[in-house]
Each structure stands twice: as C-alpha cells, then as structure tokens.
Enzyme design. Structure first.
Site, short mmCIF file in Angstrom:
data_model
loop_
_atom_site.label_atom_id
_atom_site.label_comp_id
_atom_site.label_asym_id
_atom_site.label_seq_id
_atom_site.Cartn_x
_atom_site.Cartn_y
_atom_site.Cartn_z
CE LYS A 53 -3.96 -2.41 1.96
NZ LYS A 53 -4.82 -2.90 3.05
CD GLN A 97 -3.69 -4.60 5.98
OE1 GLN A 97 -4.05 -3.80 5.72
NE2 GLN A 97 -4.26 -5.85 5.77
CG ASP A 120 -10.18 -0.43 4.60
OD1 ASP A 120 -9.78 -0.85 3.61
OD2 ASP A 120 -9.73 -0.34 5.75
N1 GUN Z 1 -7.26 -7.01 5.45
C1 GUN Z 1 -7.38 -7.71 4.49
N2 GUN Z 1 -7.93 -6.99 3.49
C2 GUN Z 1 -7.98 -5.83 3.99
C3 GUN Z 1 -8.86 -4.53 3.59
O1 GUN Z 1 -9.26 -4.22 2.41
N3 GUN Z 1 -8.50 -3.36 4.29
C4 GUN Z 1 -7.98 -3.54 5.75
N4 GUN Z 1 -8.12 -2.56 6.54
N5 GUN Z 1 -7.67 -4.88 6.19
C5 GUN Z 1 -7.64 -5.62 5.46
#
Ligand code: GUN
Length: 280
Positions: A53, A97, A120
């Site tokens: 990211k 995350q 998100d």
């Molecule tokens: N863990 C797995 N996929 C995601 C996501 O799309 N966003 C976040 N914040 N955590 C994740």
C-alpha cells in the site's frame, strides 16, 4: 483453454496511470493526498499488504505514513492514534490493517475512524450509504471487481449474478454493487443447499470464501464471467484462488487469475478513495 483471462495487473496499471495524473492536478492546487496506514503486531501477510500500500501511494505521487504498533498495544492507545489522525489536516485517508490482535475491538476501531477518512468504507455510516446507493467511498475489493467486470465489456443489467461468500468486506457489498448495476443477485454461503446448481445459474460468478480451488469447472455455466477473490496456498505452497483455475478455464468465458487478478485492483481502489477524500 477456453476462457479469456482478465488481466488485473493491466487494468490496475491503466487506472493507476490516470490516478497519477489526477494526483498531479490536485497538487497544482496545493493539496497532496495523504494516507495513514496503521498495523498492529507482526502478522507477515499484513506486513506485505501494508508495504504494498505504501509503495502504491509513492507510485502515484501520494503521501503516506505508516504506524507500526507492537502487538501488545492497548485499545486506548490505538483509539488515541486514530483520533490524532482524524484531526491531522495532511491525512485524508486512514486505514487500519485487519485482522487486529485478538485483545483489540476491531469494530470499535473502525467506528472511531472519521467516515470522511474511511478509505476502506468499513464504517457503518459508509456501509449504510452503499445500501442506499449514495456513497463517496466503495470498499476496495468489490469496487475493483466492478472495474474488472467492466473491462470485459459485459453489461450486468439483467444478468444472473451469484456471489459465494457473505463477508462484510467482500460478499455483502459486492452483492449490493451488482444490484445497483441491475444484476439479479444471489448470495451463497456455507449453509447454502445445492451450491453447485446455484453457481451453474450464474452469468457472473464472484467467489470469496477462502477455500483453495473450491469452485470447479462443473459448477460453472458455459461462458460465465468468473471472478476469483481467493488468495490461498495449494498443496505445493503455490498461490491459488478459491476457483480451480484449470477446470474453470475450460468452461468460463472470462476468468481472473490468482495472483494477478483481483489483488492489484484492491490497492488501486484504495488510492482512488484516498484521492476522493483529498479532493473534498
Ligand atoms: N485486511 C485484509 N483486507 C483488508 C482491507 O481491505 N482493508 C483492511 N483495512 N484490512 C484488510
């Protein structure tokens, strides 16, 4: 092999190049889109996702900051950081995350993120907005899948769409986005009876259940668009999806590979949401 492979890397690269131009245009107006990423603990997969990211932000000219907190971080400490970031003017998007270590309350953390910075789209307010079709952010994986379906040129209107999996992150919002595009949508899950028959009805089949190679060619309608959200390891330790690629590719019309299908799109949509937040 019959299926046309949907190249998620290529679709993502094209979108990221457009995003790069849009970021540059916003910078001209004095705004640099900024994303804060929080990671708690040492989960290796989460570390890789977070690092990807950060790299993606840099690639399109966005600012990012990472907060790597120890596994024993308390709920109060985490909420205090979220609050600090909610009030930080150069941060437009906040992502924590998941999964968090067991002692932390994920739901409370999601609800503490300002809905305006919730890139998100997990906050209840943003989830509700998606239900009524009046949203600013879409959850990244379903939004990326919509772009992949669009890339096939197939019109969703009136199509039988089957979503296998009912998670808050993928299955439920995915069903809603397909519905907004006038699909006839069915959601399947672990208690669904006659799963094979239901899947075989699908013109568009989206699979997000986290079980390696679970959907086989005999469960797919001839010519269907098949989107595989899974990221598993097979018996040889190789990455594989929830769809059995070899048998599915003999029946499907379009199929996403794993890796290189949905994965690259998810981060691209995160960048898009961060840009949207910054442009407000
Ligand atoms: N863990 C797995 N996929 C995601 C996501 O799309 N966003 C976040 N914040 N955590 C994740």
């Amino acid at each position: 092999m019959k299926a046309t492979i949907i190249d998620g890397k290529a679709v993502a690269a094209s979108l990221r190049s457009q995003l790069k131009d849009q970021v540059a245009a916003l910078k001209e107006q004095g705004v640099v889109p900024g994303l804060a990423v929080i990671i708690v603990g040492d989960d290796p997969a989460s570390k890789v996702y977070v690092s990807n990211k950060e790299k993606a932000c840099a690639e399109v000219g966005m600012y990012s900051e990472k907060y790597a907190l120890p596994a024993q971080t308390t709920q109060e400490e985490l909420l205090a950081l979220v609050e600090k970031l909610n009030n930080k003017p150069n941060i437009h998007g906040i992502l924590c995350q998941l999964p968090l270590p067991k002692h932390l309350d994920e739901k409370a953390v999601i609800e503490a993120i300002s809905p305006k910075k919730d890139v998100d789209a997990f906050h209840a307010q943003n989830v509700g907005r998606i239900m009524i079709g009046d949203y600013k952010f879409l959850p990244c994986t379903p939004a990326g899948i919509m772009e992949l379906i669009k890339a096939t040129g197939i019109d969703i209107t009136g199509k039988e769409c089957v979503v296998v999996g009912r998670s808050n992150i993928v299955g439920k919002p995915m069903a809603m986005l397909l519905l907004h595009q006038n699909g006839t949508v069915t959601i399947c899950h672990s208690r669904t009876k006659q799963l094979k028959e239901v899947c075989r009805r699908a013109d568009i089949l989206v699979v997000a259940i986290g079980k390696a190679k679970f959907i086989t060619g005999d469960m797919i309608k001839n010519g269907a668009v098949v989107i595989d959200v899974g990221m598993n390891r097979d018996e040889n330790g190789k990455f594989c999806g929830d769809v059995d690629f070899d048998s599915a590719s003999e029946v499907a019309g379009y199929l996403t590979p794993v890796p290189g299908g949905v994965g690259p799109m998810t981060i691209t949509m995160l960048l898009k949401n961060t840009l949207t937040a910054a442009a407000k």
